[in-house]
Structures are given as C-alpha cells and as structure tokens.
Design an enzyme around this catalytic site. Structure first.
Site, PDB file in Angstrom:
ATOM      1  N   SER A 210      -9.688   9.361   2.411  1.00 18.80           N
ATOM      2  CA  SER A 210     -10.362   8.557   3.341  1.00 18.80           C
ATOM      3  C   SER A 210      -9.547   7.546   3.908  1.00 18.80           C
ATOM      4  CB  SER A 210     -11.075   7.192   1.738  1.00 18.80           C
ATOM      5  OG  SER A 210     -12.390   7.368   2.990  1.00 18.80           O
ATOM      6  N   GLY A 248     -14.190  10.479   6.635  1.00 24.74           N
ATOM      7  CA  GLY A 248     -11.973  10.050   5.850  1.00 24.74           C
ATOM      8  C   GLY A 248     -11.444   9.901   7.283  1.00 24.74           C
ATOM      9  N   GLU A 290     -19.056  13.478   8.291  1.00 26.74           N
ATOM     10  CA  GLU A 290     -19.315  12.559   7.371  1.00 26.74           C
ATOM     11  C   GLU A 290     -18.902  11.132   7.625  1.00 26.74           C
ATOM     12  OE1 GLU A 290     -20.939  15.211   3.929  1.00 26.74           O
ATOM     13  OE2 GLU A 290     -19.648  13.828   3.610  1.00 26.74           O
ATOM     14  N   PRO A 291     -18.568  10.625   8.672  1.00 29.52           N
ATOM     15  CA  PRO A 291     -17.538   8.947   8.749  1.00 29.52           C
ATOM     16  C   PRO A 291     -18.324   7.800   8.391  1.00 29.52           C
ATOM     17  CG  PRO A 291     -18.101  10.105  11.012  1.00 29.52           C
ATOM     18  CD  PRO A 291     -19.026  11.165   9.939  1.00 29.52           C
ATOM     19  N   ARG A 293     -15.766   4.969   7.306  1.00 31.93           N
ATOM     20  CA  ARG A 293     -15.159   3.845   7.775  1.00 31.93           C
ATOM     21  C   ARG A 293     -14.973   3.805   8.835  1.00 31.93           C
ATOM     22  NH1 ARG A 293     -11.000   2.117   4.206  1.00 31.93           N
ATOM     23  NH2 ARG A 293     -11.387   4.382   3.315  1.00 31.93           N
ATOM     24  N   TYR A 338      -6.130  -0.976  -3.762  1.00 26.36           N
ATOM     25  CA  TYR A 338      -5.606   0.374  -3.505  1.00 26.36           C
ATOM     26  C   TYR A 338      -4.044  -0.575  -3.025  1.00 26.36           C
ATOM     27  CZ  TYR A 338     -10.421   1.663  -2.884  1.00 26.36           C
ATOM     28  OH  TYR A 338     -11.884   2.211  -3.726  1.00 26.36           O
ATOM     29  N   CYS A 365     -10.953 -16.175 -10.625  1.00 27.28           N
ATOM     30  CA  CYS A 365     -10.217 -16.735 -12.180  1.00 27.28           C
ATOM     31  C   CYS A 365      -9.066 -15.288 -12.323  1.00 27.28           C
ATOM     32  CB  CYS A 365     -11.057 -17.503 -13.251  1.00 27.28           C
ATOM     33  SG  CYS A 365     -11.315 -19.125 -13.014  1.00 27.28           S
ATOM     34  N   GLU A 366      -8.056 -15.357 -11.790  1.00 33.03           N
ATOM     35  CA  GLU A 366      -7.113 -13.573 -11.385  1.00 33.03           C
ATOM     36  C   GLU A 366      -6.149 -13.742 -10.620  1.00 33.03           C
ATOM     37  OE1 GLU A 366      -9.430 -10.784 -12.861  1.00 33.03           O
ATOM     38  OE2 GLU A 366      -8.458  -9.245 -11.749  1.00 33.03           O
ATOM     39  N   TYR A 395     -16.228  -0.888   3.178  1.00 38.64           N
ATOM     40  CA  TYR A 395     -16.546  -0.746   1.751  1.00 38.64           C
ATOM     41  C   TYR A 395     -16.181  -2.330   1.603  1.00 38.64           C
ATOM     42  CZ  TYR A 395     -15.885   4.358   2.210  1.00 38.64           C
ATOM     43  OH  TYR A 395     -16.287   5.854   2.159  1.00 38.64           O
TER      44      TYR A 395
HETATM   45  N1  LLP Z   1     -18.433  11.724   2.256  1.00 35.01           N
HETATM   46  C1  LLP Z   1     -18.441  12.218   1.648  1.00 35.01           C
HETATM   47  C2  LLP Z   1     -18.393  12.809   0.071  1.00 35.01           C
HETATM   48  C3  LLP Z   1     -17.151  10.511   0.502  1.00 35.01           C
HETATM   49  O1  LLP Z   1     -17.096  10.724  -0.717  1.00 35.01           O
HETATM   50  C4  LLP Z   1     -16.874   9.493   0.662  1.00 35.01           C
HETATM   51  C5  LLP Z   1     -16.406   8.544   1.114  1.00 35.01           C
HETATM   52  C6  LLP Z   1     -17.667   9.788   2.845  1.00 35.01           C
HETATM   53  C7  LLP Z   1     -17.977  11.387   3.185  1.00 35.01           C
HETATM   54  C8  LLP Z   1     -16.782   9.092   3.504  1.00 35.01           C
HETATM   55  O2  LLP Z   1     -15.417   8.574   4.323  1.00 35.01           O
HETATM   56  P1  LLP Z   1     -15.080   7.574   5.409  1.00 35.01           P
HETATM   57  O3  LLP Z   1     -15.357   7.852   6.184  1.00 35.01           O
HETATM   58  O4  LLP Z   1     -15.796   6.516   5.072  1.00 35.01           O
HETATM   59  O5  LLP Z   1     -13.556   7.267   4.678  1.00 35.01           O
HETATM   60  N2  LLP Z   1     -13.661   2.450  -1.356  1.00 35.01           N
HETATM   61  C9  LLP Z   1     -12.805   3.698  -0.960  1.00 35.01           C
HETATM   62  C10 LLP Z   1     -13.193   4.664  -0.403  1.00 35.01           C
HETATM   63  C11 LLP Z   1     -13.946   5.502  -1.636  1.00 35.01           C
HETATM   64  C12 LLP Z   1     -14.101   6.960  -0.372  1.00 35.01           C
HETATM   65  C13 LLP Z   1     -14.735   7.675  -1.244  1.00 35.01           C
HETATM   66  N3  LLP Z   1     -15.375   8.643  -0.186  1.00 35.01           N
HETATM   67  C14 LLP Z   1     -11.965   2.356   0.068  1.00 35.01           C
HETATM   68  O6  LLP Z   1     -12.455   1.109   0.333  1.00 35.01           O
HETATM   69  O7  LLP Z   1     -10.874   2.682   0.601  1.00 35.01           O
END
Ligand code: LLP
Length: 438
Positions: A210, A248, A290-291, A293, A338, A365-366, A395
């Site tokens: 990602s 990603g 699969e976008p 973010r 992260y 509280c951290e 996210y």
């Molecule tokens: N497809 C699959 C199989 C995935 O596991 C993910 C993200 C996506 C698509 C979408 O990825 P994107 O386009 O959103 O980058 N919580 C972390 C990101 C974890 C992503 C997990 N999988 C963050 O806040 O950066």
C-alpha cells in the site's frame, strides 16, 4: 492533499462553499468531512481509465472497502457501477446492505471463517480469492452444499519488496498472505482447486502493498503472475481468463507528495501486460484492480477543535508547542502504527503569527497519541481554534477505535453546498451498549 472542492477563501477553509466554522457548529468535532463529488470522480477515473487502456480486456475496478465503507458509500459504488473488494463478513454485510450487486463483489481475507464463506457463496459473489489450501476445501464444501459452482482466484505472492512501510507491504515471501510462487505453494493450490469440480478457477491475483508510487512494482508483479499463467496454460492447455493486480496506489499526505492518478500508471501496466503476453504467448486476460486509498484517501479531511496548548521545553533553547485536539489515535491510528505523516492548518481563521515548532496530539492517555509529530503552526494557536488534517479518508475512520471510551467521529458527506451525515457520531449509549450489567 486537499480534495477538489476544498477552497481557502480569505484563508478560511471551505468545503463545497461551506466554511469550516459552520461545519463544526452543525456537526461537532472531531468529524470526518467527505467531498462526495471528489470521491465519485476518483472512482470513475479509475473505471474509465481501465476501460480506455484495456478496452474489451478491462475487468473490474474493485473499490477496497477496508479503506472506508458505509452503506451510503456502498450505494455510490453501485450507482457508479464499479465493484467492491471485501475482506470480512462485516464488510460483505455493509456492501450488501448498500445494495451492491453481488456479481461485482470480490471476497478477500487470509482467514475467512466457514460462516463468512457460506454467506459469500449464498449471496452469489463474483469471486472468492483463495488464500490457503484449507480455504480451497472450505469454499468447495460450501459450493457443493448450496449446489453452486463458485468462481475463485488464487492470491499469489510474487516475491516483491515494495517500497513502502514494512507493515503495509504484502508481497514479499515472509508474509501471511497468499501462495508463494517461488516455493511451489502456488502450484499446489492449482492442483488442489482441480480436485474440486465445484470451483471454477478464473485466474490469479496479487496485492503488493500500500501507498506505492510509480508503477514498477505492479509491472514486475504482472510479469511474475503472467509467467505463472503461462505455466498453467502449458499444463492444462487452456488459459486463465483473469488477472487482478490489487491496489496500493499512493496518495499525497504532505506537500511534496504527489497523488498517483490512474493515467500515471495504467499505460505502464498495459505495456507490462502486452510484454508478458508476448513473452509467455498468452492472450490478454481481463485486468482488474483494487484501489482503496487512492479513491477515498484524498477526499476526506478531519476537523478537530483545539482544547489546550502547552509550551514544553524539550532541550536547552528548544520549545515544542503541544497542541491537543479533541480526537487523536482513536480516529487516526496511522501515525502511531506506521509513522505516517500528515499536515494540518488552522481552518476557521487566518493567522499572521510566526510559525513555531509544534506537535499535534490527541486526548488519549498515551504519550504515543500523536497525530503529527512535527509541524510548524502559527504561534498564536489557541483553544477553540479548528484544525483540519487533509487526506484522512483512507484507513482513518475505518481503523478508528473506542480507546479510552472516546466515541468514534461521524462522517459527513458534502456535495454541491449541502452536508449530510452518512455515519453518525457514536454516543455514550453506543459505548455502553455491549456491556452486560452485574
Ligand atoms: N486489495 C487487497 C487485497 C488489499 O489487501 C488491500 C489493502 C487493497 C486492495 C487496497 O490497498 P490500497 O489501494 O488502499 O492501498 N491500514 C494500512 C493499509 C493496509 C492495507 C491493507 N490492504 C494503512 O493505513 O496504510
């Protein structure tokens, strides 16, 4: 960083013409504000981009629900006509409640429960992406039980070190996801699927990680997955019709970052597909992405109110201004998890005060409850000021927690000068709802 309908009129933040102070007054803080038209146009840009680049070979844009989903957003997805990727029964439930056609739902997850698999099969989802040999058996059992033939894909790990944070990198070898090509696990999965006539193997999938910039990683993944598709064709004399390259694609969080646009990466992916087709003598498969973010991330900002300000002497001659807002790591876990970077502005007024070294923190509280570790903010920042942090759509709310029994913020969609709540604010009743009294 700011979505397209955010403007700064005389230095004051407006979303679709509504000033920040009015948004805060009407909906309270902290709150997420979603630029609905921006969301829809980003989703459409991916869909149109895929179609323009791949024509008849365009598969589906599966919006990654994990980045942010609600029934209203699911409804938009359905209206726009793209698909959705869900990775739990909960996300599937929201997608179905939002009216998404199951024929456009793809189910992910490395440990789907038997109940989740059953529900997906009964709902008639388009594809279930296989992540383990156990799961292949489980999906076959569910399909048999319901007298269906279920389309499946195999999630493969192509062994790529994506240049992103270690915790959001997913396609190197030492990872829980998918079947490794290099170790032979991927081929074992093919053999396992062949044992089950209830399963139709549609193709292969990968998700490299990602917040990735450029297209190099996706291009390498294309080559490795298509090499595997070539091997399949050699063995079975038929070609797998689909290739899903995951999501990603990165976005801008701070100045200097540049959000990846579909037109920046799709031509290179097309070229990589064409080159691999030539190299392995394959027909062009249906290409899906699969976008998550990249669609929702840039379209939301979080609005907080400053509660306290404290000058802390951190070393001789260095003072850091701790600016505490009414949210924190419960609505933005990404900095703590992260080391994510964000930026922020005072949203309801212009300040001509000099900038001073500041840290934007929450109310938890951290010590690690930090939203922005280091930022230059106007020295006259004071309680009552509104602070907006852009690019919190992905996210942010989806990873929000109730830590310290802080109610999770609402999501307010703003479109054409009108604002409406699409996820309401949690309240004390919600917080107590699960407790069983003694
Ligand atoms: N497809 C699959 C199989 C995935 O596991 C993910 C993200 C996506 C698509 C979408 O990825 P994107 O386009 O959103 O980058 N919580 C972390 C990101 C974890 C992503 C997990 N999988 C963050 O806040 O950066």
């Amino acid at each position: 960083m700011w979505s397209k309908n955010v403007s700064f009129e005389s230095g004051v933040l407006h979303l679709s013409g509504i000033p920040a102070a009015k948004l805060a007054q009407e909906f309270g803080t902290p709150a997420f504000f979603l630029d609905e038209n921006a969301f829809k146009s980003r989703a459409l840009a991916w869909n149109n981009g895929l179609r323009d680049e791949f024509g008849d070979h365009a598969g589906t844009i599966f919006y990654a629900a994990k980045s942010f989903i609600s029934t209203a957003v699911a409804h938009w997805i359905e209206e726009i006509g793209i698909g959705i990727d869900v990775c739990t029964g909960g996300e599937l439930a929201v997608a179905l409640a939002g009216g998404i056609n199951p024929a456009r739902i793809e189910v992910h997850g490395n440990n789907k429960s038997v109940a989740e698999i059953d529900r997906a099969v009964v709902a008639g989802v388009k594809t279930i992406v296989m992540d383990s040999l156990f799961e292949i058996e489980r999906v076959a059992t569910a399909a048999k039980k319901h007298g269906k033939r279920q389309a499946v894909m195999l999630r493969l790990t192509p062994g790529i070190e994506a240049h992103t944070h270690e915790k959001i990198s997913t396609a190197h070898e030492d990872v829980k996801f998918g079947f490794s090509i290099a170790s032979g696990a991927a081929w074992q999965a093919v053999l396992k699927v062949q044992e089950h006539p209830e399963l139709e193997l549609r193709g292969v999938h990968c998700h490299i990680g990602s917040q990735i910039f450029g297209s190099d990683a996706h291009e390498i993944a294309t080559d490795r997955l298509m090499e595997f598709m070539g091997r399949y064709r050699d063995e079975y004399k038929v070609e797998l019709p689909e290739l899903d390259l995951g999501g990603g694609f990165g976005i801008a969080y701070v100045s200097g970052d540049v959000t990846v646009e579909p037109s920046d990466v799709l031509p290179a992916i097309r070229k990589a597909v064409d080159a691999a087709c030539k190299k392995y003598s394959l027909l062009i498969p249906l290409i899906s992405l699969e976008p998550g973010r990249n669609i929702v991330g840039p379209t939301m900002f979080t609005l907080y109110e400053v509660g306290t300000v404290k000058d802390v002497v951190v070393s001789a001659g260095t003072v850091r201004k701790y600016v505490s807002v009414d949210g924190g790591m419960s609505d933005n876990a990404r900095t703590a998890l992260y080391d994510a970077e964000y930026t922020a502005v005072i949203a309801q007024r212009v300040s001509s005060a000099p900038l001073t070294l500041s840290r934007l923190v929450g109310k938890h509280c951290e010590t690690g409850d930090i939203i922005i570790n280091e930022i230059q903010l106007p020295a006259d920042i004071a309680p009552g000021d509104l602070i907006a942090t852009p690019a919190t759509g992905a996210y942010g709310r989806s990873m929000a927690s109730n830590y310290n029994h802080v109610p999770r913020p609402p999501v307010v969609a703003v479109k054409d000068g009108k604002a409406r709540v699409i996820v309401r604010r949690e309240n004390e009743e919600d917080l107590l709802a699960l407790d069983v009294k003694e």
